[in-house]
Write a protein that holds these residues in place. Structure first.
Motif, PDB file in Angstrom:
ATOM      1  N   GLY A  27       0.794  -1.219   0.000  1.00 35.93           N
ATOM      2  CA  GLY A  27       0.000   0.000   0.000  1.00 35.93           C
ATOM      3  C   GLY A  27       0.827   1.269   0.000  1.00 35.93           C
ATOM      4  O   GLY A  27       0.288   2.356   0.199  1.00 35.93           O
ATOM      5  N   VAL A  28       2.121   1.146  -0.219  1.00 30.51           N
ATOM      6  CA  VAL A  28       2.975   2.341  -0.321  1.00 30.51           C
ATOM      7  C   VAL A  28       2.645   3.074  -1.624  1.00 30.51           C
ATOM      8  O   VAL A  28       2.565   4.297  -1.655  1.00 30.51           O
ATOM      9  CB  VAL A  28       4.476   1.955  -0.272  1.00 30.51           C
ATOM     10  N   LEU A  29       2.448   2.298  -2.691  1.00 25.65           N
ATOM     11  CA  LEU A  29       1.992   2.845  -3.965  1.00 25.65           C
ATOM     12  C   LEU A  29       0.517   2.494  -4.106  1.00 25.65           C
ATOM     13  O   LEU A  29       0.141   1.328  -4.018  1.00 25.65           O
ATOM     14  CB  LEU A  29       2.791   2.254  -5.135  1.00 25.65           C
ATOM     15  N   LEU A  30      -0.312   3.483  -4.318  1.00 17.63           N
ATOM     16  CA  LEU A  30      -1.762   3.303  -4.348  1.00 17.63           C
ATOM     17  C   LEU A  30      -2.292   3.280  -5.781  1.00 17.63           C
ATOM     18  O   LEU A  30      -1.657   3.850  -6.689  1.00 17.63           O
ATOM     19  CB  LEU A  30      -2.431   4.427  -3.566  1.00 17.63           C
ATOM     20  N   PRO A  31      -3.441   2.642  -6.009  1.00 20.44           N
ATOM     21  CA  PRO A  31      -4.027   2.625  -7.346  1.00 20.44           C
ATOM     22  C   PRO A  31      -4.171   4.030  -7.924  1.00 20.44           C
ATOM     23  O   PRO A  31      -4.517   4.973  -7.225  1.00 20.44           O
ATOM     24  CB  PRO A  31      -5.407   1.992  -7.122  1.00 20.44           C
ATOM     25  N   ASP A  32      -3.841   4.129  -9.194  1.00 21.13           N
ATOM     26  CA  ASP A  32      -3.892   5.365  -9.985  1.00 21.13           C
ATOM     27  C   ASP A  32      -2.833   6.386  -9.591  1.00 21.13           C
ATOM     28  O   ASP A  32      -2.841   7.513 -10.099  1.00 21.13           O
ATOM     29  CB  ASP A  32      -5.296   6.001  -9.940  1.00 21.13           C
TER      30      ASP A  32
END
Length: 121
Positions: A27-32
């Motif tokens: 979850g460090v990089l989130l969708p979009d």
């Protein structure tokens, strides 16, 4: 933050792809969310842009990233339960467990390692 380990036997593009996958899973990089450009990442890591592009291309094929022409590369909405990477890792896990059982590792030892490992994620 991505990093490269030159002592790692895996190719650099695989290290980068793995690091991005992990950041998405945690979850460090989130969708979009927009990723830095290939050139920016290459400059940050002091590696060839083609290496970054290869990692990005692989992650696009796996469904972790998508690119919008003229806008950049973004994190895709990933269904981890249907991920090809998950299936690949589970197959490797099954092979490792089968071999460990041959060497006398008990179910309890495996469960303990899984419990300890899950606290590190």
């Amino acid at each position: 933050m991505l990093s490269v380990n030159y002592r790692d036997s895996r190719p650099i593009y695989e290290q980068i792809a793995d690091a991005i996958r992990q950041q998405i899973a945690k979850g460090v990089l989130l969708p979009d969310e927009k990723l830095p450009s290939v050139r920016e990442l290459a400059a940050e890591l002091s590696i060839n842009p083609n290496t970054i592009q290869r990692a990005v291309r692989q992650l696009e094929q796996e469904g972790y990233l998508y690119t919008v022409a003229g806008r950049g590369t973004f994190v895709a909405k990933v269904n981890h339960e249907q991920s090809p990477r998950r299936k690949e890792l589970l197959m490797k896990f099954d092979k490792l467990v089968a071999e460990l059982l041959v060497f006398g590792v008990t179910k309890e030892e495996l469960e303990k390692r899984i419990e300890e490992g899950s606290s590190e994620v």
